[in-house]
Every structure is written in structure tokens, then in C-alpha cells.
Design an enzyme around this catalytic site. Structure first.
Site, mmCIF file in Angstrom:
data_model
loop_
_atom_site.group_PDB
_atom_site.id
_atom_site.type_symbol
_atom_site.label_atom_id
_atom_site.label_comp_id
_atom_site.label_asym_id
_atom_site.label_seq_id
_atom_site.Cartn_x
_atom_site.Cartn_y
_atom_site.Cartn_z
ATOM 1 N N CYS A 103 23.194 69.761 18.507
ATOM 2 C CA CYS A 103 22.019 70.815 19.319
ATOM 3 C C CYS A 103 23.294 71.894 19.938
ATOM 4 O O CYS A 103 23.723 71.344 20.607
ATOM 5 C CB CYS A 103 20.408 71.207 19.425
ATOM 6 N N TYR A 133 10.302 65.051 17.984
ATOM 7 C CA TYR A 133 9.760 65.829 17.129
ATOM 8 C C TYR A 133 8.824 65.923 16.320
ATOM 9 O O TYR A 133 8.121 64.799 16.159
ATOM 10 C CB TYR A 133 11.035 66.275 16.758
ATOM 11 N N LEU A 184 25.209 56.066 24.484
ATOM 12 C CA LEU A 184 26.531 55.319 24.788
ATOM 13 C C LEU A 184 27.835 54.198 24.334
ATOM 14 O O LEU A 184 27.898 52.841 24.979
ATOM 15 C CB LEU A 184 26.354 54.514 26.566
#
Length: 370
Positions: free
Chosen positions: A25, A182, A301
């Protein structure tokens, strides 16, 4: 031979390597419309050497935005703005471009992260939130509106309508966002879904609406182009969603034409206890891949080329999805190819960039002499 730089097909789309730029985003849209920022941002990532770039979570409705600055694709204006951005990117790169489609549910109507990220009340310019149950994300927040049948139908069709717009824009693949707390993840998790109807309770019921949304997107998008999904494989809470349920969900999606699963975790509750470390989500991806056979992407990561190579070579995942690492190093794919003795395609304007010791780095480079 490096497996990270071997090709892999997703339906008619063949990616030249296993590096995917994960959706990130940017909170830089205007009323859902892409701006110059998106052209520069995506253009840079499309020159990274990755096999595919995924556009950030793109809201299917205005009330599905995480923040007022989220990218959207729900009307002619948002489609036209994104067409301009994609036109600029396509002009300089042939890299495959996917798009993540999402709805924020009870995490919608928030400030952008650099303004605190907290819920914006309607009286301060926010909007009403919708969720499977009237349970707020955080204690003290206003409860969202529990979706009724009409609301479910509205959002389901919005996903399909956005998929049709994405197809018109020439998007190469779609990723349905069912992760990070979400809306679709909210239906899956028993932490956020306490419905008493056909969409709540048993696992089969909690999966029902996300499966319906996936079916609607798959039907709306050209059959030859792939559709994947991003999931949170674990809520990192004992009473929440877990890997076993994820396997059941991906198995059901596979029966409905799923082409890839992008494995992440967390996001459903601020009470989560995530055990961070290099490759911390790889065991989730490995378990899902082994149980379902679905092409699997893994994020989290993964920062070093040899680390990524080892994940692919060990069969733990089929793709690595790089996010923050790509922002820090927009030529991550080039540097990975150099480190592993592989090659990538690059525009001719950049062919002279390869160091002498990596003069074979650019597979399409042709130099004339005079």
C-alpha cells in the site's frame, strides 16, 4: 543452475523467474484514483528484475478502502487513472503485472500510517465499516455494521466488477486479498466471525463467503489468466485461524481454479504474538504446498538472494514475494541474479550498468561496435 531464476507457468502466463514484488500500500491515491506517484513507483519496480509485480491492495468499493488515500478500481474514473499509470509502465517494461483486490472490512476508514493509522470516525471524515460481525478491531472503537444478505451480495459483485475492469486494463493476474485482518480474513477467523447463519460457526460456513468471492472473481476474469489468493496462515492466537484451516481453505479454492496462494500471517487482532525472524512464514508455506500441491508464494523477512534460492531449491515454496526489500533496493532482482550467476532482461538504456565481472547479467543485451 539457479532455481530462483528458472521459469514457472501460471496458466498462460509464464514468469521468467520466481521473484514476485509483493503488493505494498502506498496511500497516495486521490479518491481511489492512481496518481503520478503510482506511475513512478510501479515503473521502478517493473525494472527490478522480478518476474512479476503486484499492484497494491486495490479497493473494490469506496467503503472498502483502508484509508482515504487507498488505490481503488470501482468506477470509470478510477479505471481511467489506472489506465494512464499502466500505460506508462507498459511503455518501459514487459514485466507481468498482477493486482491485489481487497476490501478492508472493519479495518477501513483509518488514517494513513504516517498520521497514526487510527480509526477515523464519520464525524471527522470517516465512513461506516462493514464486517461479518459487529465486533470492532480494537477495544474502544465503534463496532462495524454486520453485513446482511444484501451487503454480502453488493460486495461479492463489487469484487467481480473490479475483476472485469482489471481484465480490460490488461492486468496479467489477480490476487484476492484474504489476509492481514481485512474483510475476507474476518470471515475466515473465529475471532472476528461470530455469525449464527450459514456464514459463521463451522469452518465450512466461515469459508463460504471468501469462496463465493473467489468464484465470482474467477468467473469474471479471462479463463487463460491466473487468479491467486493471499492468506494469513495463522492468527498467532490459540483460538484463531491456523495452518490446518488454511490447508482446508486452499484445498477448497484449488477445486475452484486457484492458481497460487501467497502465504502471510497475522493482522486479525492487536493481541497477536508473532514470532519474527528470517523465513518465519516459510514453514506455513511449506505445509500448505505439501498438502495441496498449489503453487505457493511466501513473504516475510526474505532479504538475501541465497536465502531465496534455498527456499525454492528446497521445495518450500514456488515463489518468493519481496516487499520492503524491493523498496530498499529497487534492483533487488538484478543483484540476486549477479550473486547467483544468473541473468535478467533489462531495457537497453541500462545495459551499460552491469559491472565488468557481471557482463553477462543482462540476457537481452546486444552491443554494437564501430
Amino acid at each position: 543452475m539457479t532455481l530462483l531464476f528458472s521459469p514457472k507457468a501460471l496458466r498462460s502466463l509464464t514468469l521468467p523467474n520466481r521473484i514476485v514484488v509483493a503488493p505494498m500500500c502506498q496511500y497516495s491515491a486521490e479518491e481511489g484514483r492512481a496518481t503520478s506517484w503510482h506511475s513512478v513507483h510501479l515503473g521502478s519496480l517493473a525494472l527490478s528484475g522480478a518476474g512479476m509485480v503486484t499492484i497494491e491492495a486495490t479497493a473494490v468499493t469506496p467503503d472498502g478502502r483502508i484509508t482515504p488515500r487507498d488505490l481503488g478500481l470501482w468506477d470509470d474514473a478510477t479505471e481511467a487513472a489506472l489506465a494512464r499509470t499502466l500505460g506508462a509502465v507498459r511503455e518501459v517494461s514487459k514485466t507481468a503485472i498482477a493486482m491485489q483486490l481487497g476490501h478492508a472490512g472493519r479495518k477501513a476508514s483509518s488514517h494513513v500510517p504516517w498520521e497514526g493509522g487510527q480509526l477515523i470516525p464519520p464525524a471527522e471524515g470517516g465512513w461506516a465499516n462493514f464486517a461479518p460481525s459487529a465486533l470492532p478491531q480494537k477495544e474502544g472503537e465503534a463496532a462495524p455494521v454486520a453485513l446482511d444478505e444484501a451487503g454480502l451480495a453488493r460486495i461479492r459483485e463489487a469484487f467481480a466488477a473490479t475483476a472485469r475492469r482489471a481484465a480490460r486494463l490488461g492486468i496479467d493476474g489477480i490476487e484476492v486479498h484474504a489476509a492481514h485482518g481485512y474483510l475476507l480474513h474476518q470471515f475466515l477467523s473465529p475471532i472476528s466471525n461470530q455469525r449464527q447463519d450459514a456464514y459463521g460457526g463451522a469452518l465450512e460456513n466461515r469459508m463460504r463467503f471468501p469462496l463465493e468471492v473467489f468464484e465470482a472473481v474467477r468467473a469474471a476474469f479471462p479463463a487463460e489468466r491466473p487468479v491467486g489468493i493471499r492468506i494469513s496462515a495463522s492468527d498467532w492466537l490459540p483460538e484463531g485461524w491456523d495452518v490446518e484451516q488454511s490447508i482446508a481453505f486452499v484445498t477448497a479454492l484449488k477445486q475452484r481454479g486457484l492458481d497460487w496462494v501467497s502465504v502471510s500471517s497475522g493482522g486479525i487482532s492487536p493481541r497477536q504474538q508473532i514470532k519474527l525472524g528470517p523465513n518465519y512464514q516459510v514453514p506455513f508455506a511449506q505445509a500448505i504446498k505439501a498438502a495441496t500441491g498449489v503453487a505457493t508464494m511466501v513473504a516475510g523477512l526474505i532479504t538475501e538472494p541465497r536465502q531465496a534460492e534455498e527456499i525454492i531449491a528446497a521445495g518450500q515454496a514456488d515463489f518468493v514475494a519481496i516487499a520492503r526489500g524491493m523498496l530498499f533496493d529497487p534492483r533487488w532482482g538484478w543483484h540476486a541474479a549477479a550473486a547467483l550467476g544468473a541473468s535478467v532482461a533489462a531495457p537497453p538504456q541500462y545495459w551499460r550498468a552491469a559491472p565488468h565481472e557481471h557482463k553477462e547479467l543482462f540476457s537481452n543485451a546486444v552491443f554494437g561496435t564501430r
